[in-house]
Design a protein around this motif. Structure first.
Motif, mmCIF file in Angstrom:
data_model
loop_
_atom_site.group_PDB
_atom_site.id
_atom_site.type_symbol
_atom_site.label_atom_id
_atom_site.label_comp_id
_atom_site.label_asym_id
_atom_site.label_seq_id
_atom_site.Cartn_x
_atom_site.Cartn_y
_atom_site.Cartn_z
ATOM 1 N N UNK A 72 132.739 48.967 27.257
ATOM 2 C CA UNK A 72 132.208 50.006 28.142
ATOM 3 C C UNK A 72 130.880 49.576 28.754
ATOM 4 N N UNK A 73 129.973 49.060 27.934
ATOM 5 C CA UNK A 73 128.652 48.642 28.425
ATOM 6 C C UNK A 73 128.778 47.484 29.414
ATOM 7 N N UNK A 74 129.624 46.508 29.107
ATOM 8 C CA UNK A 74 129.778 45.362 30.006
ATOM 9 C C UNK A 74 130.431 45.787 31.324
ATOM 10 N N UNK A 75 131.346 46.754 31.258
ATOM 11 C CA UNK A 75 132.014 47.208 32.486
ATOM 12 C C UNK A 75 131.031 47.897 33.420
ATOM 13 N N UNK A 76 130.238 48.818 32.873
ATOM 14 C CA UNK A 76 129.229 49.492 33.704
ATOM 15 C C UNK A 76 128.278 48.467 34.310
ATOM 16 N N UNK A 77 127.775 47.560 33.480
ATOM 17 C CA UNK A 77 126.775 46.587 33.924
ATOM 18 C C UNK A 77 127.336 45.630 34.964
ATOM 19 N N UNK A 78 128.482 45.030 34.679
ATOM 20 C CA UNK A 78 129.033 44.006 35.573
ATOM 21 C C UNK A 78 129.527 44.595 36.897
ATOM 22 N N UNK A 79 130.257 45.696 36.827
ATOM 23 C CA UNK A 79 130.801 46.282 38.060
ATOM 24 C C UNK A 79 129.674 46.829 38.923
ATOM 25 N N UNK A 80 128.770 47.593 38.317
ATOM 26 C CA UNK A 80 127.660 48.164 39.094
ATOM 27 C C UNK A 80 126.764 47.058 39.648
ATOM 28 N N UNK A 81 126.411 46.090 38.794
ATOM 29 C CA UNK A 81 125.539 45.008 39.237
ATOM 30 C C UNK A 81 126.179 44.147 40.312
#
Length: 394
Positions: free
Chosen positions: A102-111
């Protein structure tokens, strides 16, 4: 008077037809393994404004109500899996992989979307929506594959709580995105953020505690259908009235009831029965709202969202697996097994569209379009992951 009767007749005919469409989608999905959500969204596109334009405005006006009710029911069910017993029994590997993904998805997609020039607020919202999965598609693929062992067991535990973490992340991100879209996080915005999140947590306990004690007394073992509907409607209505997150409130109510109602055999049996008619109308109307002419305009953001979500989940699965002590050979396959995305993502997009009207068209077109794609690709990658990981149990 005759005109009113004709309007009512038209609405009733359309609703009856949509329920039968839902029944047909259910049967076709079971026989062909095509996702029900994809079929319903496709039907919505066909009969909506982009297609035959058969849905009257009176039915389309129910969209906001249906989305609130359907998503509150989903939140209840997700919260029901967040009991202390379930979280403890799920183990280190499941908790680690689910949280890191979940954390990597938010970070990678948003970034990633921000780096290609997307507005930061919109990029954040897309990152949070990308966290949502489709537990039904994943579970169906596991059953179809016949896979046994540590990998499918861990995968089942992850999808059981994955959407719950995603919904929490989405609720938090919406508040931050509001601040970004308004230019700064001043005192008023901090208060609004605290109220929307903290108020939802408190309201969930205020509703959930007495509901846990009082429901299931008329007929022992589980709440009546009227009790379940009453609690769902109260939760959604009071949340909207107080302007707190009805998603978080529903999750908290579900978690409190599941944890405290020891006299229940199963607290949410009736909600599982009730929610499908709401979901039918919800998904068909979501498809009907899709403007196909906008698909060409989201080429970059659509491709970016699709590729970044895949990369983020693979990376998150590897890192989460390492933290959770998963065998090294299985770690690359968790992300590919978690690609299916369905109803919760569409629901998040609808909530975000209401919160950010300026992004509504882009969000709905992006999420509904990529959801169909992930529902087609996701079960295939899940099957491959199960087959590859099954032969690599250590």
């Amino acid at each position: 008077m005759q005109g009113v009767q004709m309007d009512m007749a038209q609405v009733l005919v359309v609703l009856g037809a949509l329920f039968l469409v839902g029944l047909a989608a259910d049967e076709i999905g079971q026989r062909t393994h095509l996702p029900r959500v994809t079929l319903l969204l496709s039907c919505g596109v066909l009969v909506g404004g982009a297609g035959l334009d058969l849905i009257p405005q009176e039915v389309r006006d129910w969209y906001e109500f249906l989305s609130a009710m359907a998503l509150t029911m989903v939140a209840f069910l997700l919260g029901g899996g967040m009991t202390p017993e379930n979280l403890r029994s799920n183990g280190r590997a499941i908790m680690s992989v689910s949280l890191v993904v979940v954390l990597s998805t938010v970070t990678c997609v948003a970034g990633g979307l921000w780096l290609v020039g997307i507005d930061p607020a919109l990029a954040l919202v897309c990152g949070a929506i990308a966290c949502a999965t489709d537990p039904a598609a994943t579970e169906d693929t596991i059953r179809q594959s016949g896979a046994k062992g540590g990998f499918p067991d861990t995968l089942r535990g992850i999808v059981a709580i994955d959407d719950a973490w995603g919904m929490i992340a989405f609720s938090l991100v919406v508040v931050v995105a509001k601040a970004l879209s308004q230019g700064a996080m001043d005192g008023a915005l901090l208060y609004d953020a605290g109220w929307e999140i903290g108020g939802a947590l408190v309201l969930g306990v205020v509703i959930g505690w007495p509901a846990a004690m009082l429901t299931g007394r008329v007929r022992k073992g589980e709440p009546l259908q009227s009790e379940a509907l009453g609690i769902v409607f109260l939760t959604a209505g009071i949340s909207l009235w107080l302007e707190v997150s009805f998603l978080l409130t529903g999750m908290v109510v579900g978690a409190v009831i599941a944890s405290r109602a020891k006299h229940h055999d199963y607290a949410f049996h009736e909600i599982e029965h009730i929610r499908w008619p709401f979901m039918i109308l919800f998904f068909v109307l979501a498809g009907a709202s899709l403007d196909l002419s906008n698909l060409a305009g989201i080429g970059v953001i659509g491709a970016g969202y699709f590729l970044l979500r895949i990369a983020a989940r693979v990376v998150g699965g590897v890192i989460g697996g390492a933290v959770g002590g998963v065998p090294r050979s299985q770690r690359p396959w968790f992300g590919l097994a978690l690609l299916p995305q369905a109803g919760v993502a569409v629901g998040m997009a609808l909530v975000a569209a209401q919160e950010f009207p300026a992004y509504a068209e882009v969000l709905l077109t992006l999420v509904i379009g990529t959801t169909v794609l992930f529902e087609l690709v996701g079960p295939l990658t899940t099957m491959v992951a199960l087959q590859r990981a099954e032969g690599r149990e250590e």
